[in-house]
Design a protein around this motif. Sequence first.
Motif, PDB file in Angstrom:
ATOM      1  N   GLU A   1     -25.764  29.686 -19.123  1.00  0.00           N
ATOM      2  CA  GLU A   1     -25.075  30.682 -19.933  1.00  0.00           C
ATOM      3  C   GLU A   1     -24.772  31.943 -19.110  1.00  0.00           C
ATOM      4  O   GLU A   1     -23.662  32.476 -19.148  1.00  0.00           O
ATOM      5  N   GLU A   2     -25.774  32.377 -18.362  1.00  0.00           N
ATOM      6  CA  GLU A   2     -25.563  33.587 -17.575  1.00  0.00           C
ATOM      7  C   GLU A   2     -24.523  33.376 -16.485  1.00  0.00           C
ATOM      8  O   GLU A   2     -23.713  34.254 -16.187  1.00  0.00           O
ATOM      9  N   ALA A   3     -24.562  32.168 -15.890  1.00  0.00           N
ATOM     10  CA  ALA A   3     -23.626  31.880 -14.799  1.00  0.00           C
ATOM     11  C   ALA A   3     -22.205  31.673 -15.310  1.00  0.00           C
ATOM     12  O   ALA A   3     -21.240  31.819 -14.558  1.00  0.00           O
ATOM     13  N   GLY A   4     -22.096  31.285 -16.587  1.00  0.00           N
ATOM     14  CA  GLY A   4     -20.770  31.027 -17.136  1.00  0.00           C
ATOM     15  C   GLY A   4     -20.121  29.788 -16.549  1.00  0.00           C
ATOM     16  O   GLY A   4     -18.904  29.722 -16.384  1.00  0.00           O
ATOM     17  N   VAL A   5     -20.945  28.819 -16.198  1.00  0.00           N
ATOM     18  CA  VAL A   5     -20.420  27.560 -15.661  1.00  0.00           C
ATOM     19  C   VAL A   5     -20.919  26.399 -16.526  1.00  0.00           C
ATOM     20  O   VAL A   5     -21.856  26.549 -17.315  1.00  0.00           O
ATOM     21  N   SER A   6     -20.277  25.247 -16.370  1.00  0.00           N
ATOM     22  CA  SER A   6     -20.695  24.048 -17.094  1.00  0.00           C
ATOM     23  C   SER A   6     -21.227  23.025 -16.097  1.00  0.00           C
ATOM     24  O   SER A   6     -21.111  23.205 -14.882  1.00  0.00           O
ATOM     25  N   HIS A   7     -21.783  21.947 -16.619  1.00  0.00           N
ATOM     26  CA  HIS A   7     -22.342  20.917 -15.744  1.00  0.00           C
ATOM     27  C   HIS A   7     -21.285  20.346 -14.802  1.00  0.00           C
ATOM     28  O   HIS A   7     -21.579  20.032 -13.656  1.00  0.00           O
ATOM     29  N   ALA A   8     -20.062  20.244 -15.297  1.00  0.00           N
ATOM     30  CA  ALA A   8     -18.993  19.671 -14.468  1.00  0.00           C
ATOM     31  C   ALA A   8     -18.676  20.559 -13.265  1.00  0.00           C
ATOM     32  O   ALA A   8     -18.109  20.096 -12.272  1.00  0.00           O
ATOM     33  N   ASP A   9     -19.057  21.832 -13.356  1.00  0.00           N
ATOM     34  CA  ASP A   9     -18.788  22.757 -12.249  1.00  0.00           C
ATOM     35  C   ASP A   9     -19.795  22.629 -11.112  1.00  0.00           C
ATOM     36  O   ASP A   9     -19.584  23.152 -10.020  1.00  0.00           O
ATOM     37  N   ILE A  10     -20.929  21.983 -11.362  1.00  0.00           N
ATOM     38  CA  ILE A  10     -22.015  21.934 -10.371  1.00  0.00           C
ATOM     39  C   ILE A  10     -21.700  20.880  -9.313  1.00  0.00           C
ATOM     40  O   ILE A  10     -21.555  19.692  -9.613  1.00  0.00           O
TER      41      ILE A  10
END
Lengths: 389, 143
Positions: A265-274
């Motif tokens: 949430e803090e990073a503002g990314v989703s699993h697909a972004d990793i």
Amino acid sequence: MSIRGKAFIAGIYEHPLREIPDRSNSQIHAEVAAGALADAGLSFSDVDAYFCDGSAGFGPLSNADYMGLRLTHVDSTETGGSSYVVHVGHAAEAIAAGKCQVALVTLAGRPRSAAMGGGRGGFGDPTPDALFEGLWGMSGAVTGYALAATRHMHEFGTTSEQLAEVKVAASLHAQHNPNAFLREVFTVEQVLDSPMICSPLHRDDCCVVTDGGGAVVVVSPEVARDLNRTSAKVLGHGEAIKHAENGRLDLTYTGAVVSGPRAFEEAGVSHADIDYVSIYDSFTITVIETLEDLGFCEKGKGGRFVLDGTLVAPHGRLPFNTDGGGLCNNHPANRGGMTKVIEAVRQLRGEAHPAVQVPNCTVALAHGTGGSIGARMGSSTLIMGTEDA
Amino acid sequence: MSSTLPNPVPAVSPGSEEFWAATAEGKLLLRHCDDCGTPIWYPRPFCPACGSLNTSWFEASGRGTVYTFTVVHRSGVPGYRDALPYVVAYVELAEGPRVMTNIVDCDPDQVTVGMPVRVVFHDTGQGNALYRFQPDPSAGADR
């Protein structure tokens, strides 16, 4: 207030040795500190904040003295092997709040050469939980993780072959790391044929025991800008303690169910972004449960998720622990959180071994686990990106 | 085998004296909260469920099921390392808490998750006894 983009990891250093019989812990702390500062292009006189775990001495005092640090911010949060992931998060918070500019985090220990202190760093009276759990022949950390593995297998049908796949993937990476403690490539059969330690965990389901340490330097955006070195941007962090819940403990999940979502949430990314993950791998079961809890697959499906080379770099769906991890490369001081952060930064800098470098790695996750998933544990999740992420 | 497990003497700390004294009489005590009623484990004069300091002892049934277990084949623990293989387990007591212990009087290979067990006490020779668990045939469940 979010820490996203407010701090950068500018320096990293992993001690190259795996057996260090002739140096004090403080010396190793100082060596890794010097290494990480040199990597960043900084010096000891630039450091204004210091972070260490509870085994470093008298909190942060001993090493501050040893290294001659002049400090205005310190933190010796002790959550076992997850401590250093916590420290990076806390350093980023302190930098974001204007408390410091250059935060040094170090780890050192010599479990291979010298007996470590007992639980809780070997100081103080035993805690009440230890009085009730120290009577039954728990033989090191492996017994507690085995208790978790048995229950995970019972509830979800996870198999020893699936656990072994985690070791195989780590070993495929470790073969390229000249410093790795184990460089041989393992097969599933080899893992299953290795001696049973605590069922269902075999010897090769366990991490290595190594001396050594590592350090990272976390700096403010202003400091990072002036350095001639590529930094990793801190995007988000989460931490949690999971304990025995008044005896109603559930061994099928870890504290990552709390720390993971907070970091995302803090990073503002989703699993697909990793693009890359460093997953704490004290034992193979640690990886399976953590991947589920971080949401990379459904709860209970971790065993199936790791099949077919999912974790193998560079082209698996979710490349992990490209240094060989704790399972093959290094688990200094019996604590793997530091090396998790270090390899994630290498990936973001494009400086992992070419054979395992993930192409265009722009967002990476490092997760630390401390204590025991068989009783009480710390979890910490850190999401980082390239400088322009 | 399990019959040769060592009986290490527990360190009795403030708050657990009555618990360990009762083991010498073959009783497994649990603490519960006098305000919310929750059974407490490990024993402590504090309720982690509601934060109450009002707690008291009661005698547990001594019956439960295996929540999870491991057969230990390599051990560095003095006494235990001479008793390989042995079983470390969490037993879910009928009252709710999951308690770390050993499963005894049973071939380690026969232990299963969900197996009904009942408490047995192994004398330490120092005025107390260790609570371990053995298969409970009276539970009538399949094993």
